[in-house]
Motif scaffolding. Sequence first.
Motif, PDB file in Angstrom:
ATOM      1  N   ALA A 196       0.828  -1.207   0.000  1.00 53.15           N
ATOM      2  CA  ALA A 196       0.000   0.000   0.000  1.00 53.15           C
ATOM      3  C   ALA A 196       0.861   1.255   0.000  1.00 53.15           C
ATOM      4  O   ALA A 196       0.584   2.223  -0.716  1.00 53.15           O
ATOM      5  CB  ALA A 196      -0.939  -0.014   1.206  1.00 53.15           C
ATOM      6  N   LEU A 197       1.931   1.255   0.799  1.00 52.35           N
ATOM      7  CA  LEU A 197       2.835   2.401   0.831  1.00 52.35           C
ATOM      8  C   LEU A 197       3.542   2.571  -0.516  1.00 52.35           C
ATOM      9  O   LEU A 197       3.697   3.692  -1.019  1.00 52.35           O
ATOM     10  CB  LEU A 197       3.863   2.228   1.947  1.00 52.35           C
ATOM     11  CG  LEU A 197       3.321   2.251   3.380  1.00 52.35           C
ATOM     12  CD1 LEU A 197       4.416   1.890   4.374  1.00 52.35           C
ATOM     13  CD2 LEU A 197       2.732   3.619   3.716  1.00 52.35           C
ATOM     14  N   GLU A 198       3.959   1.454  -1.105  1.00 53.37           N
ATOM     15  CA  GLU A 198       4.632   1.510  -2.411  1.00 53.37           C
ATOM     16  C   GLU A 198       3.667   1.983  -3.500  1.00 53.37           C
ATOM     17  O   GLU A 198       4.066   2.709  -4.427  1.00 53.37           O
ATOM     18  CB  GLU A 198       5.192   0.127  -2.763  1.00 53.37           C
ATOM     19  CG  GLU A 198       6.367  -0.280  -1.869  1.00 53.37           C
ATOM     20  CD  GLU A 198       6.723  -1.752  -2.023  1.00 53.37           C
ATOM     21  OE1 GLU A 198       6.036  -2.448  -2.814  1.00 53.37           O
ATOM     22  OE2 GLU A 198       7.670  -2.206  -1.341  1.00 53.37           O
ATOM     23  N   ALA A 199       2.388   1.578  -3.388  1.00 53.22           N
ATOM     24  CA  ALA A 199       1.394   2.015  -4.379  1.00 53.22           C
ATOM     25  C   ALA A 199       1.196   3.528  -4.313  1.00 53.22           C
ATOM     26  O   ALA A 199       0.998   4.181  -5.343  1.00 53.22           O
ATOM     27  CB  ALA A 199       0.069   1.298  -4.147  1.00 53.22           C
ATOM     28  N   MET A 200       1.257   4.090  -3.110  1.00 51.78           N
ATOM     29  CA  MET A 200       1.177   5.552  -2.987  1.00 51.78           C
ATOM     30  C   MET A 200       2.362   6.200  -3.706  1.00 51.78           C
ATOM     31  O   MET A 200       2.220   7.253  -4.339  1.00 51.78           O
ATOM     32  CB  MET A 200       1.151   5.947  -1.511  1.00 51.78           C
ATOM     33  CG  MET A 200      -0.161   5.662  -0.806  1.00 51.78           C
ATOM     34  SD  MET A 200      -1.477   6.825  -1.246  1.00 51.78           S
ATOM     35  CE  MET A 200      -0.904   8.320  -0.420  1.00 51.78           C
TER      36      MET A 200
END
Length: 384
Positions: free
Chosen positions: A12-16
Motif C-alpha cells: 500500500a505504501l509503495e502504491a502511494m
Amino acid sequence: MTDDLDRQRRRALEAMDTHRAWPRHAPWVRDAVEAHPRHVFAPERLWDWDGHAYVPVDRGTDPQAWVRLVYAGPYDAAITEITAGRPSSSLSCTSVVAGMLDVLDVELGHRVLELGAGTGWSAALLAHRVGPTGRVTTVETAPDLAASARDTLTRAGLAETVTVVLDDGALGRPETAPYDRVIATYAVDHVPWTWIEQLRPGGDLVFPWGRLGHFAVTVAKDGRSATGWLQGLAQFMPARDVAVVPEFDEVRAQRAAEDERLLARDVAPLHTDRDLLWALRVALPDVVYATDTDEDGVNVWVHDGAGSWAVATTLPDGRVRAGQGGARRLIDEIEAAWDAWERAGRIRRWDHGITITAEEQYLWAGEAAGGHRWPIPTPAPTAH
C-alpha cells in the motif's frame, strides 16, 4: 496473519509512491501514516460488496480478506459501517486523506478541530503533526464510533493530544475555540457558519462539498467571510442528518419513459470528463449521475431523488437513445447546463472557488469578485 499484514501494508505504501499520491510539500503526512498504520484503526468487522449486497468480513474468521480491504489501494476506502444496506461510515482512502491533510497546512502546536472522528485514524495523523504542544479535538455524532475512536486513540498513546467529543459536528466545539485549523471528514452541501466562527482570522477550513470534491478556504482578517478554491475530487460520506439519496431503481420504480428521443450528442464525456461532471454538479446540485460502459459504448442513469429520472443508452450504431420520466425532464436540463458550460468556455473544475459568509454561500469561477456565480441554497430547517 502478521506476515500478510506487513506485506499488504508495504504494498500500500509503495502504491502511494507509484501513483505519486504522497503530498510533495507535506512529507510529514507519509511519516504520520507510517507511524499510525490504517489497520490499527480499522474495526474488527469491515464490509465488502459481493456484486449484490454488502457482506461482513470479520478479522477473526477471514483475516486475509480483512487485511486486503484495509490495504486495498490508494484510492479505496474500507467500509466500516452499513446502515439500511448502504455504507454510512468508512476508513477513508489514503490518497484522499493525504491530500486533505496537505491542503490543511497544519503546523506544530496548532489547535485543530475535526468534524467526524470515524475510526480516529485522521485524528491520529493530525496529532502526529501538531505534536505535544498542539491539540486535536474531534467531534463524532455516533456514540459507538466515538467510543471506539476514543479507545483506539488511547491505546495508540494519543489521549493527551486528542479529545473525542460526542456531539453534532454541525455545532463545532465552541468550548475550546478558536482553532487554527478545522477539517470535516464528511460531505456537506451547506457549510455550517459555526465552523467559520470557531476559526481564528487567517485560519483554514478544509471540507468536502457535495458528492464530488473538497475545498480549502481561509477566514478573512475581519472574520466575516471565508474564501478558497476546489482542491481535489472524491466522493465522501454525507453528514448523518442528510437524507439518504435513493437508488435509481427506487426513483424510477419500473415506470415507463414518458418522453423518448435520440440525442444529437455523444454521452461519453459524462463518463470521462471530470470538468463537465463538476459543471453539471454545480448547475444541477440535486441530480445524481451513474455511468457504465458495454460493447456499444457509455450508458447513463440520472435521477433527482424525488421522482424524476432519465436513461441514455448508446446503441450498436453509435446513436444515443434517451428516455425520461417524472415531473422534470432531466435530459433536457442536463443538455441545457452542458451547452451553457460550453458557451462559457468549458470552465475547468480547478477554476472554481467558494465564498462563505453568515448571510450567503456561493460558488464562483475565475475570481470571487466577478464572473460566473452560483448561489448555494440555504437548507430548510429540520423539524425536531
